[in-house]
Enzyme design. Sequence first.
Site, mmCIF file in Angstrom:
data_model
loop_
_atom_site.group_PDB
_atom_site.id
_atom_site.type_symbol
_atom_site.label_atom_id
_atom_site.label_comp_id
_atom_site.label_asym_id
_atom_site.label_seq_id
_atom_site.Cartn_x
_atom_site.Cartn_y
_atom_site.Cartn_z
ATOM 1 N N GLU A 1 -3.244 7.959 -1.867
ATOM 2 C CA GLU A 1 -2.658 7.764 -0.636
ATOM 3 C C GLU A 1 -1.224 7.387 -0.718
ATOM 4 O O GLU A 1 -0.366 8.388 -1.164
ATOM 5 C CB GLU A 1 -3.359 6.937 0.388
ATOM 6 C CG GLU A 1 -3.105 6.919 1.784
ATOM 7 C CD GLU A 1 -3.741 5.931 2.492
ATOM 8 O OE1 GLU A 1 -3.958 6.045 3.820
ATOM 9 O OE2 GLU A 1 -4.228 4.805 1.903
ATOM 10 N N ASP B 1 -10.572 2.276 -2.490
ATOM 11 C CA ASP B 1 -9.424 1.843 -1.268
ATOM 12 C C ASP B 1 -9.254 0.532 -1.680
ATOM 13 O O ASP B 1 -9.942 -0.380 -2.113
ATOM 14 C CB ASP B 1 -10.260 2.157 -0.173
ATOM 15 C CG ASP B 1 -9.310 2.429 1.129
ATOM 16 O OD1 ASP B 1 -7.946 2.092 0.798
ATOM 17 O OD2 ASP B 1 -9.635 2.794 2.167
ATOM 18 N N ASP C 1 0.781 -1.267 0.038
ATOM 19 C CA ASP C 1 -0.015 -0.105 0.102
ATOM 20 C C ASP C 1 0.737 1.287 -0.034
ATOM 21 O O ASP C 1 0.529 2.386 0.051
ATOM 22 C CB ASP C 1 -0.900 -0.079 1.283
ATOM 23 C CG ASP C 1 -0.276 -0.261 2.499
ATOM 24 O OD1 ASP C 1 1.100 -0.045 2.564
ATOM 25 O OD2 ASP C 1 -0.897 -0.288 3.483
ATOM 26 N N GLU D 1 -3.682 8.856 9.434
ATOM 27 C CA GLU D 1 -4.284 7.718 10.067
ATOM 28 C C GLU D 1 -3.381 6.841 11.078
ATOM 29 O O GLU D 1 -3.808 6.148 11.949
ATOM 30 C CB GLU D 1 -5.055 6.903 9.183
ATOM 31 C CG GLU D 1 -6.396 7.179 8.380
ATOM 32 C CD GLU D 1 -7.103 6.393 7.275
ATOM 33 O OE1 GLU D 1 -7.774 5.595 7.959
ATOM 34 O OE2 GLU D 1 -6.716 6.399 6.424
#
Length: 632
Positions: A447, A398, A177, A453
């Site tokens: 992102e 996402d 990610d 986060e």
Amino acid sequence: MAVPIRAALAGLCSGLLAALLTTAPAQAEQHDQAWTFSVAAHAPQARLALDDTTGRLSLSVARAGRTVIEPSPVGIVTEQADLSQDLRFLHREDRRIDERYRTKSGKRLERRVRMNETRLSFATAAGARLDLVVRASADGIAYRYVLPAGHGDVLGETSAFNLPSDASAWLGTYRADNEGQFARYTAESAPTGEYSDQALFATDGGYTLLAESDLTGGYSGARLAHDQGTGTYRVRLADARVRTDDSDGPLATPWRAMVTGDLATVTRSTFTDDLAPASKVTDPSWVRPGTVLWTWLAGGKEAGQSLAAQKAYVDYAAERNWPYEAVDAGWYFKADEWDTTDPDWQTNSWMPELVDHARAKGVGIIVWIHQRDLDTAEERARWLPTLERWGVKAVKIDFMDSEAQPMLRWYDSILAETAAHHLMVNFHGSTIPKGIQRTWPHVMTLEGVAGEEKRTNTAAHLTTLPFTRNVIGSMDFTPGAFQRVGLRPNSDAAEVGLAVAYESGLQMLAGTPESYDERPLARAYFDQIPAAWDDTRLLAGRPGEEAALARRSGDRWFLGGVYAGPARTAEVPLAIGPGRWLVETVQDGAGGLVRNRQVLRGGDTLGVEVVANGGFAGIACPWRPGVISCHR
């Protein structure tokens, strides 16, 4: 007649001998051939060498006569041929690239591209062909491989980057990610492992950011593999075999890019965008960057499942003149129960009502959706036209969590289809930009970062991001989460400054309305900031220690500074142009945020008191008698 004949023969022999003597050095050069590439004398210079014994290629980069990248292997292997050795040179083609283009977001909207491109053709003894395309600009060097049709699947690259062993290195541990934190090492001391292919190094030749551009489903994403004790970083693909289709014609791999210069040049660079293909969106007039009230960290899934809560967030955004509100996970949690055979199946959702409520107040709605719900063509045909019909402005997609070729092919599909339905995109759990925002300008942000986060971020990581991840494109860090006291490493003023220090086409603000109301100076600052910039400049920076940036919108410069370490008086050169400027800063005070105003001349030093792991935000506007504020 005999004498003239003898004289002619002697003259011919002398001419042949002279020719042999004069061509001998050229033949020697051909056995150990080298080519250099640069766009100007002051620009970085690349040197490509072909070893006369092994037939291997190597590339090195220098700037101002100093080493940036040491000779590094260049090559690719397919199932048909090993194109990393036994190569012989065939021919060369050169061309000049001079382009202008305009973006919808990024460090500056108007772009000018000037590059020299050289295409060198090679072949093996068996006749396998390889073209190496090299581009040189004032702020970078890049190369890519071009293979003819019929080359077979790609099994890997031998591409690598050799750095001086003592070069400072800021590396992010690779994750699918792309949310690894950046930490500082030397090139050789970094632990054995894989790192993000956006890696920053400092040598006596300046700074170099390794990067990638023009990555599509025709290839595979890359990361850097490193063995501790060496300065070598090898390109490793996400797939052990990159599938190719002869019907697609020749294969052009992604660019292996080196953004090179002093730190200000690297930070301001748009090199990875400049390498990418031109926009595929014919009319991007519907693409509008802006500030977003993001409700996930503010209210979580419960807020996402509540129409009443979302209407309240919309109302707050409208009061602030923030153009967007984002509804995160939870809003379609019963979607599997909806009867999609019913032409009015969407009435089972309250989203159309929210969109209508928001539209009446001048606020656009952005919705979160899981990638698995857009995985197939049928699912995309179900969701995308419906969201467009409702009036949704953008989708936050996402959990892709992969840069393998099948997922990259999915990106190719979703990019074209969201553009067709006039839906802007924010990718989370995603790849990193890699030029995507030039080709698909409706991609407003991605992102691919250890953002707000995360609960383990460090102040050093925050001060490294402007020089690493954010160099290559918009970054959805989601600043403004004032309510996360103890879960973030920085001060309130630094949190305000992140909204400028970090560029994002959709600047998702992660706080609660209550946290903004408790900090009216922060709230008023957020009311002012645009999400599209006419220019960007680095004012002061040391990766891992400090980053102070200025971004211009019209005649105003917005300032953002973030710092790691003890309290200090930050000294920021006001390199924003001549004349007198009214400078308003938001700083940390004993009882909360405070505002400071002063008039300075361009080139003066702005002094700001910064708390430990703190920062500041500011606005500079042209001063004239009677001007008492930069806020409008």
